[in-house]
Design a protein around this motif. Structure first.
Motif, short mmCIF file in Angstrom:
data_model
loop_
_atom_site.label_atom_id
_atom_site.label_comp_id
_atom_site.label_asym_id
_atom_site.label_seq_id
_atom_site.Cartn_x
_atom_site.Cartn_y
_atom_site.Cartn_z
N THR A 60 39.81 37.77 49.34
CA THR A 60 39.13 37.64 48.04
C THR A 60 39.12 38.99 47.33
O THR A 60 39.27 40.04 47.94
N LYS A 61 38.94 38.91 46.01
CA LYS A 61 38.78 40.08 45.16
C LYS A 61 37.69 39.77 44.15
O LYS A 61 37.32 38.61 43.96
N ILE A 62 37.21 40.78 43.45
CA ILE A 62 36.23 40.61 42.39
C ILE A 62 36.95 40.78 41.05
O ILE A 62 37.68 41.75 40.85
N CYS A 63 36.74 39.85 40.14
CA CYS A 63 37.40 39.87 38.83
C CYS A 63 36.91 41.09 38.03
O CYS A 63 35.71 41.35 37.96
N PRO A 67 33.81 36.57 42.36
CA PRO A 67 34.85 36.63 43.39
C PRO A 67 35.88 35.51 43.20
O PRO A 67 35.54 34.43 42.73
N PHE A 68 37.13 35.80 43.56
CA PHE A 68 38.17 34.78 43.53
C PHE A 68 39.06 34.97 44.74
O PHE A 68 39.18 36.06 45.28
N GLU A 69 39.69 33.87 45.18
CA GLU A 69 40.50 33.88 46.39
C GLU A 69 41.99 33.96 46.07
O GLU A 69 42.42 33.62 44.97
N LYS A 81 48.64 30.93 46.07
CA LYS A 81 50.07 30.95 46.41
C LYS A 81 50.89 31.63 45.32
O LYS A 81 51.81 32.38 45.60
N ARG A 82 50.56 31.37 44.05
CA ARG A 82 51.35 31.95 42.96
C ARG A 82 51.21 33.47 42.86
O ARG A 82 52.00 34.14 42.21
N TRP A 83 50.17 34.04 43.51
CA TRP A 83 49.98 35.48 43.52
C TRP A 83 50.56 36.12 44.78
O TRP A 83 50.33 37.30 45.06
#
Length: 58
Positions: free
Chosen positions: A18-21, A27-29, A32-34
């Motif tokens: 996860t990262k923080i926007c 938070p977002f996980e 696949k496209r990333w």
């Protein structure tokens, strides 16, 4: 028979990185496209990316 494609993360959905926007702070996980550019991803959505660029023009 069709074989499933292997992903670079062999983890369950709840165990993905996860990262923080940078815009909204939520938070977002990993998605696949990333897969190829996860290190450069900073925003959870296109909307947050656009808002950030609109509010931080030079």
């Amino acid at each position: 028979m069709h074989k499933k494609k292997a992903t670079s993360f062999s983890k369950k959905k709840g165990q993905l990185p996860t990262k923080i926007c940078a815009q909204c702070g939520l938070p977002f996980e990993w998605r696949k496209r990333w897969e190829r550019n996860w290190a450069e991803v900073r925003y959870c959505s296109d909307r947050c990316r656009r808002i950030h660029h609109l509010t931080h023009k030079r």
